[in-house]
Design an enzyme around this catalytic site. Structure first.
Site, PDB file in Angstrom:
ATOM      1  N   LYS A  14       0.843  -1.215   0.000  1.00 26.18           N
ATOM      2  CA  LYS A  14       0.000   0.000   0.000  1.00 26.18           C
ATOM      3  C   LYS A  14       0.871   1.256   0.000  1.00 26.18           C
ATOM      4  O   LYS A  14       0.652   2.175  -0.786  1.00 26.18           O
ATOM      5  CB  LYS A  14      -0.933   0.020   1.231  1.00 26.18           C
ATOM      6  N   ARG A  89      -9.801   0.908   8.459  1.00 27.12           N
ATOM      7  CA  ARG A  89      -9.442  -0.483   8.767  1.00 27.12           C
ATOM      8  C   ARG A  89     -10.553  -1.189   9.513  1.00 27.12           C
ATOM      9  O   ARG A  89     -10.422  -2.372   9.820  1.00 27.12           O
ATOM     10  CB  ARG A  89      -8.217  -0.473   9.681  1.00 27.12           C
ATOM     11  N   ARG A 128      11.722  -5.727   5.012  1.00 27.43           N
ATOM     12  CA  ARG A 128      11.585  -4.276   4.782  1.00 27.43           C
ATOM     13  C   ARG A 128      12.601  -3.464   5.577  1.00 27.43           C
ATOM     14  O   ARG A 128      12.835  -3.690   6.744  1.00 27.43           O
ATOM     15  CB  ARG A 128      10.177  -3.819   5.179  1.00 27.43           C
ATOM     16  N   ARG A 161      11.327  -1.449  11.134  1.00 27.17           N
ATOM     17  CA  ARG A 161      10.244  -0.982  12.009  1.00 27.17           C
ATOM     18  C   ARG A 161      10.089  -1.923  13.202  1.00 27.17           C
ATOM     19  O   ARG A 161      10.219  -3.129  13.060  1.00 27.17           O
ATOM     20  CB  ARG A 161       8.931  -0.939  11.216  1.00 27.17           C
ATOM     21  N   ARG A 172      -0.312  -8.938  13.396  1.00 22.76           N
ATOM     22  CA  ARG A 172      -0.918  -7.878  12.571  1.00 22.76           C
ATOM     23  C   ARG A 172      -1.758  -8.495  11.453  1.00 22.76           C
ATOM     24  O   ARG A 172      -2.829  -7.996  11.116  1.00 22.76           O
ATOM     25  CB  ARG A 172       0.177  -6.991  11.959  1.00 22.76           C
TER      26      ARG A 172
HETATM   27  P1  AP5 Z   1       4.876  -1.606   1.817  1.00 19.64           P
HETATM   28  O1  AP5 Z   1       4.534  -0.793   0.627  1.00 19.64           O
HETATM   29  O2  AP5 Z   1       5.619  -0.960   2.931  1.00 19.64           O
HETATM   30  O3  AP5 Z   1       3.558  -2.364   2.345  1.00 19.64           O
HETATM   31  P2  AP5 Z   1       2.311  -1.811   3.151  1.00 19.64           P
HETATM   32  O4  AP5 Z   1       1.089  -2.470   2.599  1.00 19.64           O
HETATM   33  O5  AP5 Z   1       2.326  -0.325   3.201  1.00 19.64           O
HETATM   34  O6  AP5 Z   1       2.653  -2.467   4.541  1.00 19.64           O
HETATM   35  P3  AP5 Z   1       2.608  -1.916   6.015  1.00 19.64           P
HETATM   36  O7  AP5 Z   1       3.251  -3.006   6.840  1.00 19.64           O
HETATM   37  O8  AP5 Z   1       3.190  -0.534   6.126  1.00 19.64           O
HETATM   38  O9  AP5 Z   1       1.081  -1.877   6.270  1.00 19.64           O
HETATM   39  P4  AP5 Z   1       0.373  -1.816   7.606  1.00 19.64           P
HETATM   40  O10 AP5 Z   1      -0.993  -1.580   7.149  1.00 19.64           O
HETATM   41  O11 AP5 Z   1       0.554  -2.958   8.522  1.00 19.64           O
HETATM   42  O12 AP5 Z   1       1.159  -0.644   8.381  1.00 19.64           O
HETATM   43  P5  AP5 Z   1       0.710   0.792   8.823  1.00 19.64           P
HETATM   44  O13 AP5 Z   1       1.920   1.621   8.879  1.00 19.64           O
HETATM   45  O14 AP5 Z   1      -0.469   1.255   8.038  1.00 19.64           O
HETATM   46  O15 AP5 Z   1       5.699  -2.902   1.322  1.00 19.64           O
HETATM   47  C1  AP5 Z   1       6.195  -3.854   2.243  1.00 19.64           C
HETATM   48  C2  AP5 Z   1       7.582  -4.355   1.768  1.00 19.64           C
HETATM   49  O16 AP5 Z   1       7.400  -5.082   0.541  1.00 19.64           O
HETATM   50  C3  AP5 Z   1       8.564  -3.225   1.462  1.00 19.64           C
HETATM   51  O17 AP5 Z   1       9.884  -3.652   1.749  1.00 19.64           O
HETATM   52  C4  AP5 Z   1       8.393  -3.010  -0.053  1.00 19.64           C
HETATM   53  O18 AP5 Z   1       9.575  -2.484  -0.591  1.00 19.64           O
HETATM   54  C5  AP5 Z   1       8.101  -4.433  -0.537  1.00 19.64           C
HETATM   55  N1  AP5 Z   1       7.215  -4.497  -1.687  1.00 19.64           N
HETATM   56  C6  AP5 Z   1       6.116  -3.738  -1.953  1.00 19.64           C
HETATM   57  N2  AP5 Z   1       5.515  -4.107  -3.109  1.00 19.64           N
HETATM   58  C7  AP5 Z   1       6.252  -5.139  -3.601  1.00 19.64           C
HETATM   59  C8  AP5 Z   1       6.138  -5.952  -4.775  1.00 19.64           C
HETATM   60  N3  AP5 Z   1       5.149  -5.783  -5.671  1.00 19.64           N
HETATM   61  N4  AP5 Z   1       7.065  -6.925  -4.960  1.00 19.64           N
HETATM   62  C9  AP5 Z   1       8.086  -7.121  -4.041  1.00 19.64           C
HETATM   63  N5  AP5 Z   1       8.243  -6.371  -2.920  1.00 19.64           N
HETATM   64  C10 AP5 Z   1       7.332  -5.395  -2.693  1.00 19.64           C
HETATM   65  O19 AP5 Z   1       0.153   0.515  10.290  1.00 19.64           O
HETATM   66  C11 AP5 Z   1       1.026   0.197  11.360  1.00 19.64           C
HETATM   67  C12 AP5 Z   1       0.221   0.147  12.652  1.00 19.64           C
HETATM   68  O20 AP5 Z   1      -0.380   1.440  12.914  1.00 19.64           O
HETATM   69  C13 AP5 Z   1      -0.957  -0.823  12.693  1.00 19.64           C
HETATM   70  O21 AP5 Z   1      -0.546  -2.141  13.021  1.00 19.64           O
HETATM   71  C14 AP5 Z   1      -1.824  -0.188  13.788  1.00 19.64           C
HETATM   72  O22 AP5 Z   1      -1.313  -0.439  15.063  1.00 19.64           O
HETATM   73  C15 AP5 Z   1      -1.667   1.299  13.508  1.00 19.64           C
HETATM   74  N6  AP5 Z   1      -2.677   1.794  12.554  1.00 19.64           N
HETATM   75  C16 AP5 Z   1      -2.437   2.315  11.320  1.00 19.64           C
HETATM   76  N7  AP5 Z   1      -3.586   2.647  10.725  1.00 19.64           N
HETATM   77  C17 AP5 Z   1      -4.584   2.336  11.604  1.00 19.64           C
HETATM   78  C18 AP5 Z   1      -5.990   2.425  11.536  1.00 19.64           C
HETATM   79  N8  AP5 Z   1      -6.631   2.898  10.447  1.00 19.64           N
HETATM   80  N9  AP5 Z   1      -6.712   1.997  12.608  1.00 19.64           N
HETATM   81  C19 AP5 Z   1      -6.090   1.534  13.707  1.00 19.64           C
HETATM   82  N10 AP5 Z   1      -4.758   1.414  13.833  1.00 19.64           N
HETATM   83  C20 AP5 Z   1      -4.005   1.808  12.776  1.00 19.64           C
END
Ligand code: AP5
Length: 225
Positions: A14, A89, A128, A161, A172
């Site tokens: 994402k 979410r 990552r 991270r 997660r």
């Molecule tokens: P990346 O693009 O970083 O993936 P992502 O989907 O953004 O993954 P996240 O782990 O950041 O998502 P998340 O939803 O858990 O985290 P968030 O920060 O929102 O790609 C991942 C890796 O793969 C990278 O190394 C990239 O280079 C690689 N990659 C990407 N595409 C690829 C491809 N096609 N091929 C190969 N490699 C690839 O949330 C973190 C925490 O915050 C949550 O756990 C929660 O505690 C809190 N939080 C955030 N939002 C909310 C909400 N709305 N409600 C409640 N709590 C929340």
């Protein structure tokens, strides 16, 4: 104006895709996780509160996230449209977003759901690395930085991270399947959902997203190296 939600499990890509889409369109990237991490760097109460949930792989309470996102999208830079990354979410978050947009005669136009199998997600999360200075993302398995631990773009230090350990990542994913997956059906019923194969190469995933949004990729081609 276009408002797009990127829906998908942790590690689906994402953040990677939202960054590129925002560079190639006039849409502003709004990422709930990034906003929490920025608040933590600034040492705010919001940041400390969010960290206590993030480190356990739990969701931050709805009211906290909703308030933060609604404040963010009220900023002038969101006026031309938003790419939501990591929000909503839960059903409660989705409803709050709709209500807030409706008040401004605005709406969600498309939801892009990135589908990636669990074993691939875990490998992506485990590999990552993120730059402390500019936020660029690398992956030790798929596209490592040229010099280990150093950002190619700005020479900042790369870090893992704190919620990317295998145990927290597993949790997660469980939380995602339980609390966020129901949104897929929710947006399907509203005929907003586009399913994208997130396992393909990054650039192919971007093209598929632009196609789903009916944006001609040639009109938004990335700058030549
Ligand atoms: P990346 O693009 O970083 O993936 P992502 O989907 O953004 O993954 P996240 O782990 O950041 O998502 P998340 O939803 O858990 O985290 P968030 O920060 O929102 O790609 C991942 C890796 O793969 C990278 O190394 C990239 O280079 C690689 N990659 C990407 N595409 C690829 C491809 N096609 N091929 C190969 N490699 C690839 O949330 C973190 C925490 O915050 C949550 O756990 C929660 O505690 C809190 N939080 C955030 N939002 C909310 C909400 N709305 N409600 C409640 N709590 C929340």
């Amino acid at each position: 104006m276009t408002n797009v939600i990127l829906l998908g499990p942790p590690g689906a890509g994402k953040g990677t895709q939202a960054k590129t889409l925002s560079e190639r369109t006039s849409l502003t990237h709004v990422a709930s996780g990034d906003l929490f991490r920025a608040a933590l760097r600034e040492g705010t109460e919001l940041g400390m509160l969010a960290k206590s949930y993030m480190d356990r792989g739990e969701l931050v309470p709805n009211e906290v996230v909703i308030r933060m996102i609604l404040e963010r999208i009220a900023q002038p830079d969101c006026g031309a449209g938003v790419i939501f990354d990591g929000f909503p979410r839960t059903r409660e978050q989705a409803t709050a977003l709709e209500a807030a947009m409706g008040e401004h005669h605005n709406q969600i136009d498309a939801v892009l759901y990135l589908r990636v199998p669990r074993d691939v997600l875990l490998r992506r999360i485990a590999g990552r690395q993120t730059c402390k200075t500019c936020g660029a993302t690398y992956n030790i398995y798929y596209f490592p930085s040229h010099r280990p631990g150093i950002c190619d773009a700005c020479r900042g230090k790369l870090y893992q991270r704190s919620d990317d350990s295998i145990e927290t990542a597993e949790h997660r994913l469980d939380v995602y399947f339980e609390q966020t997956m129901p949104l897929i059906e929710y947006y399907q019923r509203q005929e907003l959902l586009h399913e994208i194969d997130g396992q393909r190469e990054i650039s192919l995933v971007t093209e598929a997203m632009l196609h789903a949004l009916k944006i001609n990729p040639e009109l938004t081609a990335p700058p030549k190296e």
